[in-house]
Design an enzyme around this catalytic site. Structure first.
Site, PDB file in Angstrom:
ATOM      1  N   GLY A   1       0.869  -1.175   0.000  1.00 21.07           N
ATOM      2  CA  GLY A   1       0.000   0.000   0.000  1.00 21.07           C
ATOM      3  C   GLY A   1       0.909   1.228   0.000  1.00 21.07           C
ATOM      4  O   GLY A   1       1.827   1.325   0.827  1.00 21.07           O
ATOM      5  N   ALA A   2       0.667   2.129  -0.940  1.00 30.05           N
ATOM      6  CA  ALA A   2       1.626   3.219  -1.183  1.00 30.05           C
ATOM      7  C   ALA A   2       2.015   4.025   0.070  1.00 30.05           C
ATOM      8  O   ALA A   2       3.209   4.181   0.352  1.00 30.05           O
ATOM      9  CB  ALA A   2       1.082   4.127  -2.281  1.00 30.05           C
TER      10      ALA A   2
ATOM     11  N   ASN B   1      -3.057   2.704 -10.283  1.00 29.02           N
ATOM     12  CA  ASN B   1      -3.512   1.953  -9.098  1.00 29.02           C
ATOM     13  C   ASN B   1      -3.504   0.468  -9.442  1.00 29.02           C
ATOM     14  O   ASN B   1      -3.185   0.063 -10.575  1.00 29.02           O
ATOM     15  CB  ASN B   1      -4.902   2.435  -8.658  1.00 29.02           C
ATOM     16  CG  ASN B   1      -5.284   1.904  -7.282  1.00 29.02           C
ATOM     17  OD1 ASN B   1      -4.474   1.944  -6.355  1.00 29.02           O
ATOM     18  ND2 ASN B   1      -6.482   1.365  -7.136  1.00 29.02           N
ATOM     19  N   LYS B   2      -3.876  -0.323  -8.456  1.00 26.01           N
ATOM     20  CA  LYS B   2      -3.837  -1.789  -8.600  1.00 26.01           C
ATOM     21  C   LYS B   2      -4.467  -2.259  -9.901  1.00 26.01           C
ATOM     22  O   LYS B   2      -5.515  -1.757 -10.316  1.00 26.01           O
ATOM     23  CB  LYS B   2      -4.557  -2.392  -7.384  1.00 26.01           C
ATOM     24  CG  LYS B   2      -4.632  -3.890  -7.307  1.00 26.01           C
ATOM     25  CD  LYS B   2      -3.311  -4.587  -7.426  1.00 26.01           C
ATOM     26  CE  LYS B   2      -2.272  -4.097  -6.449  1.00 26.01           C
ATOM     27  NZ  LYS B   2      -0.894  -4.566  -6.791  1.00 26.01           N
TER      28      LYS B   2
ATOM     29  N   ARG C   1      10.100  -1.364  -4.900  1.00 24.07           N
ATOM     30  CA  ARG C   1       8.890  -1.381  -5.737  1.00 24.07           C
ATOM     31  C   ARG C   1       8.876  -0.081  -6.554  1.00 24.07           C
ATOM     32  O   ARG C   1       9.010   1.002  -5.981  1.00 24.07           O
ATOM     33  CB  ARG C   1       7.633  -1.532  -4.867  1.00 24.07           C
ATOM     34  CG  ARG C   1       7.646  -2.826  -4.049  1.00 24.07           C
ATOM     35  CD  ARG C   1       6.286  -3.153  -3.476  1.00 24.07           C
ATOM     36  NE  ARG C   1       5.333  -3.512  -4.500  1.00 24.07           N
ATOM     37  CZ  ARG C   1       4.026  -3.634  -4.284  1.00 24.07           C
ATOM     38  NH1 ARG C   1       3.520  -3.395  -3.090  1.00 24.07           N
ATOM     39  NH2 ARG C   1       3.210  -3.982  -5.268  1.00 24.07           N
TER      40      ARG C   1
ATOM     41  N   GLN D   1      -5.775  -8.631  -2.243  1.00 24.99           N
ATOM     42  CA  GLN D   1      -5.788  -7.637  -1.156  1.00 24.99           C
ATOM     43  C   GLN D   1      -7.213  -7.253  -0.754  1.00 24.99           C
ATOM     44  O   GLN D   1      -7.454  -6.869   0.388  1.00 24.99           O
ATOM     45  CB  GLN D   1      -5.034  -6.363  -1.581  1.00 24.99           C
ATOM     46  CG  GLN D   1      -3.538  -6.536  -1.742  1.00 24.99           C
ATOM     47  CD  GLN D   1      -3.151  -6.844  -3.181  1.00 24.99           C
ATOM     48  OE1 GLN D   1      -3.898  -7.502  -3.893  1.00 24.99           O
ATOM     49  NE2 GLN D   1      -1.981  -6.397  -3.597  1.00 24.99           N
TER      50      GLN D   1
ATOM     51  N   ASP E   1      -1.439   4.686  -6.333  1.00 27.59           N
ATOM     52  CA  ASP E   1       0.002   4.596  -6.076  1.00 27.59           C
ATOM     53  C   ASP E   1       0.729   5.807  -6.611  1.00 27.59           C
ATOM     54  O   ASP E   1       1.801   6.158  -6.136  1.00 27.59           O
ATOM     55  CB  ASP E   1       0.564   3.314  -6.691  1.00 27.59           C
ATOM     56  CG  ASP E   1       0.049   2.134  -5.910  1.00 27.59           C
ATOM     57  OD1 ASP E   1      -1.083   1.688  -6.207  1.00 27.59           O
ATOM     58  OD2 ASP E   1       0.736   1.712  -4.969  1.00 27.59           O
TER      59      ASP E   1
HETATM   60  O1  MRU Z   1       0.497  -3.986  -4.519  1.00 30.18           O
HETATM   61  P1  MRU Z   1      -0.082  -3.218  -3.382  1.00 30.18           P
HETATM   62  O2  MRU Z   1      -0.896  -4.036  -2.449  1.00 30.18           O
HETATM   63  O3  MRU Z   1       0.963  -2.387  -2.669  1.00 30.18           O
HETATM   64  O4  MRU Z   1      -1.069  -2.192  -4.095  1.00 30.18           O
HETATM   65  C1  MRU Z   1      -1.835  -1.329  -3.327  1.00 30.18           C
HETATM   66  C2  MRU Z   1      -2.725  -0.459  -4.120  1.00 30.18           C
HETATM   67  O5  MRU Z   1      -2.800  -0.543  -5.329  1.00 30.18           O
HETATM   68  C3  MRU Z   1      -3.462   0.601  -3.361  1.00 30.18           C
HETATM   69  O6  MRU Z   1      -4.701   0.865  -3.961  1.00 30.18           O
HETATM   70  C4  MRU Z   1      -2.636   1.890  -3.360  1.00 30.18           C
HETATM   71  O7  MRU Z   1      -1.330   1.618  -2.934  1.00 30.18           O
HETATM   72  C5  MRU Z   1      -3.212   2.926  -2.507  1.00 30.18           C
HETATM   73  S1  MRU Z   1      -3.107   2.487  -0.800  1.00 30.18           S
HETATM   74  C6  MRU Z   1      -3.746   3.730   0.137  1.00 30.18           C
END
Ligand code: MRU
Length: 340
Positions: free
Chosen positions: A46-47, A244-245, A88, A194, A235
């Site tokens: 999560g960012a 985003n994801k 990452r 997630q 992100d």
């Molecule tokens: O791969 P991840 O679990 O780090 O990806 C997370 C996401 O895509 C979230 O939507 C994003 O980081 C925002 S978290 C507040």
């Protein structure tokens, strides 16, 4: 939810998100190299949470090298910064956080020990700031939410993705605190799940109504009128799109087709408005995350390759609004407000 990451006795304590929802266990780190690995394998993810973990990782490095001559100290923490940045590539918060710490280090006139103390203090401030920022995103976003709404979210942009409270889940938490009835539909979010594992866990933990759907269901639910609004995290926001994801883009397309508002919750630490789509590296993760369910049961024939892009790109045209700690903006307003 309890904090996903904390600075305790000069160590990092974090929830191990790889084993949720089955076990709530904590990991401790006193070596920045181990911390960097934990970001890579997604014990923390999560960012905003990655950003705070990275700042705390820099604090671990500063502690390790605090007795060196300043010139050696500076070299060593620069090397540590590279290792931490190399975990990452997509979320801007990681780079934002490490650069903020490097800025403190480079501007300081103190000794290695004094700089170390400044870095530890800054990392703690950043963790605290994260919660304040999220609460403000919550207040701003809650204004949009009407009593009785059902909100779709993708991945986990909740408390677990931050230090606490979340970004996309913050307006929902805040609306509920204001007495509104709100329920959540969470996309399971293949391949790391997630949504199913983490969003469902933390909302259930806080007794917020949540139902999990397979990623391919949201279009139908929109068509059936069962979703009033979409709120996702991000992100990185560039001058033309939201990263985003993986799967977010398809949700945004379906929302547009069904006239459903699509909002992105973004702390300003996720804004990279000097970048455009082409400047951002989309992380590609191991094949096994797609070929095997949770790395265990293989579902793809042996010998068949998979593609595993971790994030996708939602163009601004599909975004109704972006919720930051300062307010709610259309993409154009966002650029007017924040682009230098
Ligand atoms: O791969 P991840 O679990 O780090 O990806 C997370 C996401 O895509 C979230 O939507 C994003 O980081 C925002 S978290 C507040």
């Amino acid at each position: 939810m309890i904090p996903s990451i904390e600075w305790v006795n000069n160590k990092i304590k974090m929830i191990d998100q790889t084993i949720l929802p089955h076990e709530l266990k904590f990991l401790e780190f006193s070596d920045y190299r181990d911390l960097a690995k934990s970001i890579k394998v997604m014990n923390i993810r999560g960012a905003p949470a990655i950003g705070v973990a990275a700042a705390m990782g820099m604090a671990l490095a500063a502690l390790e090298y605090k007795d060196l001559l300043k010139v050696d100290f500076l070299k060593k923490v620069e090397d540590a910064a590279e290792i931490i940045k190399n975990t990452r590539p997509t979320a801007s918060n990681l780079f934002w956080a490490v650069n903020r710490i490097l800025d403190i280090i480079n501007k300081s006139v103190g000794t290695s020990l004094e700089i170390c103390e400044e870095v530890v203090e800054e990392a703690k401030i950043m963790a605290q700031e994260d919660i304040t920022v999220n609460k403000n995103i919550g207040k701003n976003g809650a204004e949009l939410i009407k009593d009785g709404e059902t909100i779709l979210t993708h991945c986990n942009a909740g408390s677990l993705a931050t230090v606490q409270y979340g970004t996309a889940l913050a307006p929902i938490r805040s609306a509920i605190e204001q007495g509104k009835k709100v329920s959540v539909i969470a996309d399971e979010t293949r391949p790391r799940l997630q949504g199913a594992r983490l969003t469902a866990y933390e909302l259930n933990y806080d007794k917020i109504p949540v139902k999990v759907i397979s990623d391919t269901s949201s279009g139908l639910l929109m068509k059936l009128g069962k979703i009033d609004r979409v709120i996702v995290g991000t992100d990185r926001v560039t001058s033309d799109a939201v990263f985003n994801k993986i799967g977010t883009y398809l949700v945004a397309l379906a929302a547009k087709d069904n006239n459903i508002p699509f909002y992105v919750a973004a702390p300003t630490s996720s804004l990279s408005l000097d970048d455009t789509i082409d400047d951002v590296e989309i992380e590609q993760r191991d094949d096994s995350e797609v070929s095997c369910v949770l790395g265990k049961v293989r579902i793809v024939p042996e010998g068949v390759e998979c593609l595993n892009y971790a994030f996708d790109i939602t163009p601004f045209e599909l975004v109704t609004g972006i919720i930051t700690e300062d307010g709610v903006f259309t993409p154009r307003e966002l650029l007017e407000r924040y682009k230098k």
